[in-house]
Design an enzyme around this catalytic site. Structure first.
Site, PDB file in Angstrom:
ATOM      1  N   ASN A   6       3.115  11.482  15.162  1.00  0.00           N
ATOM      2  CA  ASN A   6       2.994  10.111  14.816  1.00  0.00           C
ATOM      3  C   ASN A   6       4.308   9.691  14.506  1.00  0.00           C
ATOM      4  O   ASN A   6       4.547   9.725  13.164  1.00  0.00           O
ATOM      5  CB  ASN A   6       1.515  10.175  13.893  1.00  0.00           C
ATOM      6  CG  ASN A   6       1.422   8.428  13.481  1.00  0.00           C
ATOM      7  OD1 ASN A   6       2.264   7.658  13.763  1.00  0.00           O
ATOM      8  ND2 ASN A   6       0.626   8.229  12.746  1.00  0.00           N
ATOM      9  N   ARG A  89       0.754   9.286  19.102  1.00  0.00           N
ATOM     10  CA  ARG A  89       0.260   7.981  18.770  1.00  0.00           C
ATOM     11  C   ARG A  89       1.194   6.942  19.261  1.00  0.00           C
ATOM     12  O   ARG A  89       2.345   7.210  18.909  1.00  0.00           O
ATOM     13  CB  ARG A  89       0.028   7.936  17.142  1.00  0.00           C
ATOM     14  CG  ARG A  89      -0.674   6.512  16.811  1.00  0.00           C
ATOM     15  CD  ARG A  89      -0.609   6.358  15.455  1.00  0.00           C
ATOM     16  NE  ARG A  89      -1.130   5.136  15.064  1.00  0.00           N
ATOM     17  CZ  ARG A  89      -0.944   4.204  14.200  1.00  0.00           C
ATOM     18  NH1 ARG A  89       0.234   4.646  13.278  1.00  0.00           N
ATOM     19  NH2 ARG A  89      -1.195   3.095  13.944  1.00  0.00           N
ATOM     20  N   HIS A 178      -5.704  -0.137  15.126  1.00  0.00           N
ATOM     21  CA  HIS A 178      -6.723   0.841  14.575  1.00  0.00           C
ATOM     22  C   HIS A 178      -7.937   1.376  15.765  1.00  0.00           C
ATOM     23  O   HIS A 178      -8.984   1.833  15.122  1.00  0.00           O
ATOM     24  CB  HIS A 178      -7.363   0.432  13.272  1.00  0.00           C
ATOM     25  CG  HIS A 178      -6.458  -0.216  12.286  1.00  0.00           C
ATOM     26  ND1 HIS A 178      -6.343  -1.460  11.784  1.00  0.00           N
ATOM     27  CD2 HIS A 178      -5.506   0.772  11.675  1.00  0.00           C
ATOM     28  CE1 HIS A 178      -5.433  -1.416  10.933  1.00  0.00           C
ATOM     29  NE2 HIS A 178      -4.787  -0.243  10.964  1.00  0.00           N
ATOM     30  N   GLY A 208      -7.910   0.009   4.941  1.00  0.00           N
ATOM     31  CA  GLY A 208      -6.797   0.985   4.353  1.00  0.00           C
ATOM     32  C   GLY A 208      -5.779   0.046   4.113  1.00  0.00           C
ATOM     33  O   GLY A 208      -6.093  -1.287   3.617  1.00  0.00           O
ATOM     34  N   ASN A 209      -4.619   0.368   4.021  1.00  0.00           N
ATOM     35  CA  ASN A 209      -3.430  -0.553   4.049  1.00  0.00           C
ATOM     36  C   ASN A 209      -3.373  -1.934   4.880  1.00  0.00           C
ATOM     37  O   ASN A 209      -3.123  -2.915   4.684  1.00  0.00           O
ATOM     38  CB  ASN A 209      -1.983  -0.171   3.805  1.00  0.00           C
ATOM     39  CG  ASN A 209      -1.670   0.379   2.469  1.00  0.00           C
ATOM     40  OD1 ASN A 209      -1.574  -0.527   1.621  1.00  0.00           O
ATOM     41  ND2 ASN A 209      -0.966   1.443   2.493  1.00  0.00           N
ATOM     42  N   ARG A 239      -0.332  -8.145   4.147  1.00  0.00           N
ATOM     43  CA  ARG A 239      -0.492  -9.125   5.265  1.00  0.00           C
ATOM     44  C   ARG A 239      -1.530 -10.010   5.094  1.00  0.00           C
ATOM     45  O   ARG A 239      -2.350  -9.543   4.500  1.00  0.00           O
ATOM     46  CB  ARG A 239      -0.976  -8.309   6.602  1.00  0.00           C
ATOM     47  CG  ARG A 239       0.379  -7.664   7.087  1.00  0.00           C
ATOM     48  CD  ARG A 239      -0.085  -6.676   8.401  1.00  0.00           C
ATOM     49  NE  ARG A 239      -0.180  -5.340   7.964  1.00  0.00           N
ATOM     50  CZ  ARG A 239      -0.546  -4.316   8.544  1.00  0.00           C
ATOM     51  NH1 ARG A 239      -0.988  -4.424  10.012  1.00  0.00           N
ATOM     52  NH2 ARG A 239      -0.612  -3.039   8.210  1.00  0.00           N
ATOM     53  N   ASP A 281      -1.355  -2.362  -3.620  1.00  0.00           N
ATOM     54  CA  ASP A 281      -2.400  -1.254  -3.669  1.00  0.00           C
ATOM     55  C   ASP A 281      -3.640  -1.600  -4.396  1.00  0.00           C
ATOM     56  O   ASP A 281      -3.839  -2.064  -5.221  1.00  0.00           O
ATOM     57  CB  ASP A 281      -1.704  -0.175  -4.425  1.00  0.00           C
ATOM     58  CG  ASP A 281      -2.468   1.236  -4.409  1.00  0.00           C
ATOM     59  OD1 ASP A 281      -1.862   2.077  -3.763  1.00  0.00           O
ATOM     60  OD2 ASP A 281      -3.506   1.202  -5.037  1.00  0.00           O
ATOM     61  N   ARG A 283      -6.262  -0.102  -5.456  1.00  0.00           N
ATOM     62  CA  ARG A 283      -6.485   0.677  -6.796  1.00  0.00           C
ATOM     63  C   ARG A 283      -5.810   0.035  -7.675  1.00  0.00           C
ATOM     64  O   ARG A 283      -6.605  -0.520  -8.906  1.00  0.00           O
ATOM     65  CB  ARG A 283      -5.962   2.069  -6.776  1.00  0.00           C
ATOM     66  CG  ARG A 283      -7.103   2.983  -6.911  1.00  0.00           C
ATOM     67  CD  ARG A 283      -6.924   4.587  -6.815  1.00  0.00           C
ATOM     68  NE  ARG A 283      -5.856   4.351  -5.779  1.00  0.00           N
ATOM     69  CZ  ARG A 283      -5.157   5.807  -5.136  1.00  0.00           C
ATOM     70  NH1 ARG A 283      -5.751   6.952  -5.666  1.00  0.00           N
ATOM     71  NH2 ARG A 283      -4.068   5.787  -4.342  1.00  0.00           N
ATOM     72  N   GLU A 332     -13.164   4.741   2.379  1.00  0.00           N
ATOM     73  CA  GLU A 332     -13.817   6.021   1.861  1.00  0.00           C
ATOM     74  C   GLU A 332     -13.770   6.261   0.436  1.00  0.00           C
ATOM     75  O   GLU A 332     -14.802   7.184  -0.194  1.00  0.00           O
ATOM     76  CB  GLU A 332     -12.609   7.078   2.498  1.00  0.00           C
ATOM     77  CG  GLU A 332     -12.788   6.985   4.024  1.00  0.00           C
ATOM     78  CD  GLU A 332     -11.797   8.090   4.482  1.00  0.00           C
ATOM     79  OE1 GLU A 332     -11.383   8.999   3.965  1.00  0.00           O
ATOM     80  OE2 GLU A 332     -11.273   7.758   5.553  1.00  0.00           O
ATOM     81  N   GLU A 383      -7.198  10.213  12.707  1.00  0.00           N
ATOM     82  CA  GLU A 383      -6.843   9.813  14.105  1.00  0.00           C
ATOM     83  C   GLU A 383      -6.142  10.923  14.905  1.00  0.00           C
ATOM     84  O   GLU A 383      -6.222  11.024  16.131  1.00  0.00           O
ATOM     85  CB  GLU A 383      -5.692   8.444  13.817  1.00  0.00           C
ATOM     86  CG  GLU A 383      -6.680   7.158  13.217  1.00  0.00           C
ATOM     87  CD  GLU A 383      -5.645   6.497  12.538  1.00  0.00           C
ATOM     88  OE1 GLU A 383      -5.202   6.905  11.502  1.00  0.00           O
ATOM     89  OE2 GLU A 383      -5.375   5.317  12.982  1.00  0.00           O
TER      90      GLU A 383
HETATM   91  P1  ADP Z   1      -2.987   3.380   5.466  1.00  0.00           P
HETATM   92  O1  ADP Z   1      -3.298   2.212   6.144  1.00  0.00           O
HETATM   93  O2  ADP Z   1      -1.443   3.250   5.011  1.00  0.00           O
HETATM   94  O3  ADP Z   1      -3.388   4.660   6.113  1.00  0.00           O
HETATM   95  P2  ADP Z   1      -4.930   4.296   3.492  1.00  0.00           P
HETATM   96  O4  ADP Z   1      -5.986   4.520   4.471  1.00  0.00           O
HETATM   97  O5  ADP Z   1      -4.311   5.480   2.905  1.00  0.00           O
HETATM   98  O6  ADP Z   1      -3.662   3.409   4.298  1.00  0.00           O
HETATM   99  O7  ADP Z   1      -5.423   3.389   2.470  1.00  0.00           O
HETATM  100  C1  ADP Z   1      -4.659   2.833   1.327  1.00  0.00           C
HETATM  101  C2  ADP Z   1      -5.424   2.080   0.439  1.00  0.00           C
HETATM  102  O8  ADP Z   1      -6.600   2.731  -0.050  1.00  0.00           O
HETATM  103  C3  ADP Z   1      -4.545   1.584  -0.908  1.00  0.00           C
HETATM  104  O9  ADP Z   1      -4.619   0.082  -1.091  1.00  0.00           O
HETATM  105  C4  ADP Z   1      -5.251   2.285  -1.866  1.00  0.00           C
HETATM  106  O10 ADP Z   1      -5.003   1.604  -3.001  1.00  0.00           O
HETATM  107  C5  ADP Z   1      -6.822   2.428  -1.566  1.00  0.00           C
HETATM  108  N1  ADP Z   1      -7.399   3.306  -2.065  1.00  0.00           N
HETATM  109  C6  ADP Z   1      -7.262   4.889  -2.006  1.00  0.00           C
HETATM  110  N2  ADP Z   1      -8.379   5.180  -2.919  1.00  0.00           N
HETATM  111  C7  ADP Z   1      -8.790   4.252  -3.876  1.00  0.00           C
HETATM  112  C8  ADP Z   1     -10.145   3.989  -4.715  1.00  0.00           C
HETATM  113  N3  ADP Z   1     -10.384   5.057  -5.285  1.00  0.00           N
HETATM  114  N4  ADP Z   1     -10.295   2.693  -4.974  1.00  0.00           N
HETATM  115  C9  ADP Z   1      -9.787   1.514  -4.244  1.00  0.00           C
HETATM  116  N5  ADP Z   1      -8.698   1.721  -3.382  1.00  0.00           N
HETATM  117  C10 ADP Z   1      -8.347   3.030  -3.171  1.00  0.00           C
END
Ligand code: ADP
Length: 416
Positions: A6, A89, A178, A208-209, A239, A281, A283, A332, A383
Site C-alpha cells: 500500500n 492497493r 473505501h 476512520g480518518n 475534510r 482526531d 478521540r 470499531e 483491506e
Molecule cells: P485511517 O482512515 O487513517 O485508516 P483509522 O481507521 O485508523 O483511520 O481511524 C482513525 C480515527 O479513529 C481517529 O479519528 C481516531 O481518533 C479514531 N479512534 C480510534 N479509537 C477511538 C476511540 N476509542 N474513540 C473514538 N475515536 C477513536
C-alpha cells in the site's frame, strides 16, 4: 508467499502473507518518506524492529522494506523467490476498472490515464507497482482498486444532475472510495450472520480518518457517500463532507480566495478539525467535548447527525435494511458514536443493546438488542486481507496454492 503493498504519498505499508493466507508472516510501515523524521517499523508476530533514518524517496523506502524482509534480525524470507505474487492497493480505477486485475502493459497505461482523477495518490500506487516489477521480475502483480466496488452503483445514483456531457465526455461522476474495505466488511458481516450476501441489504459505516457510508444490496454497492473528489459525503478528520457548492463561488468571488486555497480548505482545514478548531482526531475531539468544549461537541454532533441521516436515506434507497455495520478506527472503537448513531433509528428496526455495545472487544460483533429486525454489527476491517484474497484468486491459475480461504469471519483475537 503473497506480498501486499500500500504505497501512499509519504508512506509505504506492506504485509507478507503465508501461501494459504492463514497468517500474516510480517508487516511493516515506512513513514514520512521525503520528510523530516522518516522511520521504518517492521513487525514479526509480537516482535518489532524500529529504524530511524533518512528515507528521501519511495525507492529508498522499498530498499528498507526488502532489507527488513530479507536481511534484518527479523528477516522472514531467504530470497526474493519466496514471493510468489504481489497485490497492490490503488486508489482510483476511474470507470475503466470494475474489478481487481493482473498487471500488464495495457493495465499500466490505463492506470496512468486514471491518475488525472487522483493526482496525489495514483502516481504513488503506480510507482509502487513499477518498483515491484523491477525488483521481483516474473512475479505476477495484481492491482485492487478502492473505486472498483462502487462501479455497480446505478446511474441515477452516480450521474450528477449537471450537463450530461461532463459525464459522458469527461468522466465526471460519483466514484466512491473505501471500496475494498466495504467489500471485505460486507462479506464478513454476511459470514457472521450466517446468511447469503445475496439476501442482505446493509449500510456499511466506514468511520476512520476518511469516512464512507455505503449502501450494499445483495453484495453490490448501490450508493456511496464519497463522490468525485474525496471530501464530500460525511465530514471527516480534515475534510468537509457535503456543503452547498455556492459557498465555493462566494469564497472565490467575494472573499478573494484562490481556487487552491479553497481546495486546501475543503480537504485539509475542515471536518472535525475545522469545526472544533482543535484536532482532526475523533478521540481528542470527544475528550474535549466531554470536558465542556462547545465547538468540539458541535463537531461530534454534526458527524453523528450526517451519518444518521445517510443511514435513513440508504435504507430508503434499498427498500429496506437488514444490517447496519460499523468499521474502521471510530466505528470499531467508539461505543459512544455507535450508540449515538443508532439512537432513534428504531423506526428502521435498529436498536442496540448497550451491554453488548460495550463488549465488542471481547469478540461480540453483534450488538443488536434482542428481537430487532436489523442486525447491528461491529466488524474490524482488513483491506490488506481483501487484497490478498483477490491476488490469490487472480494468480491461482498460474501458481498452485493450497485451497483458498472462504470464510471472512473477523479474527478478533488478532485485530481488537
Ligand atoms: P485511517 O482512515 O487513517 O485508516 P483509522 O481507521 O485508523 O483511520 O481511524 C482513525 C480515527 O479513529 C481517529 O479519528 C481516531 O481518533 C479514531 N479512534 C480510534 N479509537 C477511538 C476511540 N476509542 N474513540 C473514538 N475515536 C477513536
Amino acid at each position: 508467499m503473497i506480498l501486499i503493498i500500500n504505497c501512499g504519498s509519504s508512506s509505504l505499508k506492506y504485509q507478507l502473507y503465508n501461501p494459504d493466507l492463514t497468517e500474516v508472516v510480517a508487516k511493516g510501515l515506512i513513514a514520512r518518506i521525503g520528510e523530516n523524521g522518516s522511520y521504518a517499523e517492521h513487525f514479526v508476530g509480537q516482535e518489532r524492529l524500529v529504524m530511524r533514518r533518512a528515507i528521501p524517496d519511495h525507492k529508498v523506502g522499498f530498499d528498507v522494506m526488502v532489507d527488513n524482509l530479507l536481511h534484518s534480525e527479523l528477516a522472514v524470507i531467504e530470497g526474493p523467490q519466496a514471493i510468489t505474487a504481489i497485490g497492490h492497493r490503488a486508489v482510483h480505477g476511474g470507470d475503466i476498472f470494475v474489478e481487481s486485475t493482473l498487471v500488464d502493459e495495457t493495465v499500466m497505461e490505463q492506470l496512468h490515464a486514471c491518475a488525472r482523477f487522483a493526482p496525489l495518490h495514483n502516481p504513488c500506487n503506480i510507482a509502487g507497482i513499477e518498483e515491484c516489477l523491477r525488483r521481483f521480475p516474473g512475479v505476477p502483480n495484481v492491482v485492487v482498486f478502492d473505486t472498483a466496488f462502487h462501479q455497480s452503483v446505478p446511474r441515477e445514483a452516480h450521474v450528477y444532475a449537471l450537463p450530461y456531457e461532463l459525464y459522458s465526455q469527461w468522466g465526471i461522476r460519483r466514484y466512491g472510495f473505501h471500496g475494498t474495505s466495504c467489500r471485505y466488511v460486507s462479506q464478513a458481516a454476511a459470514d457472521i450472520l450466517n446468511r447469503p450476501l445475496e439476501d442482505l441489504s446493509m449500510v456499511i459505516c466506514h468511520l476512520g480518518n476518511g469516512v464512507t457510508l455505503d449502501a450494499v444490496k445483495a453484495g453490490r454497492s448501490v450508493d456511496t457517500s464519497i463522490g468525485f473528489g474525496t471530501f464530500c459525503g460525511i465530514p471527516m478528520g480534515t475534510r468537509s463532507g457535503d456543503f452547498d457548492p455556492a459557498i465555493i463561488f462566494h469564497l472565490v468571488k467575494e472573499r478573494g480566495m484562490s481556487v487552491e486555497e479553497v481546495e486546501a480548505l475543503c480537504y485539509e482545514k475542515s471536518g472535525l478539525l475545522g469545526v472544533s478548531g482543535v484536532s482532526n482526531d475523533m478521540r481528542e475531539v470527544m475528550e474535549r467535548a466531554e470536558a465542556g468544549d462547545d465547538r468540539c461537541a458541535l463537531a461530534v454532533d454534526i458527524f453523528v447527525y450526517q451519518i444518521k441521516k445517510t443511514v435513513g436515506a440508504y435504507a430508503a434507497a434499498m427498500d429496506g435494511l437488514d444490517a447496519l455495520v460499523f468499521t474502521a478506527g471510530i466505528g470499531e472503537n467508539s461505543k459512544e458514536i455507535r450508540s449515538r448513531v443508532c439512537a432513534g433509528l428504531g423506526v428502521l428496526g435498529v436498536r442496540i443493546d448497550e451491554r453488548l455495545n460495550s463488549m465488542v472487544r471481547n469478540g461480540h460483533p453483534n450488538i443488536s438488542a434482542a428481537d430487532m429486525r436489523v442486525a447491528t454489527l461491529v466488524v474490524p476491517t482488513d483491506e490488506e486481507r481483501m487484497i490478498a484474497l483477490d491476488t490469490y484468486r487472480l494468480v491461482s491459475d498460474s501458481i498452485r496454492f493450497p485451497a483458498p480461504i472462504t470464510s471472512f469471519a473477523p479474527t478478533y483475537a488478532e485485530r481488537v
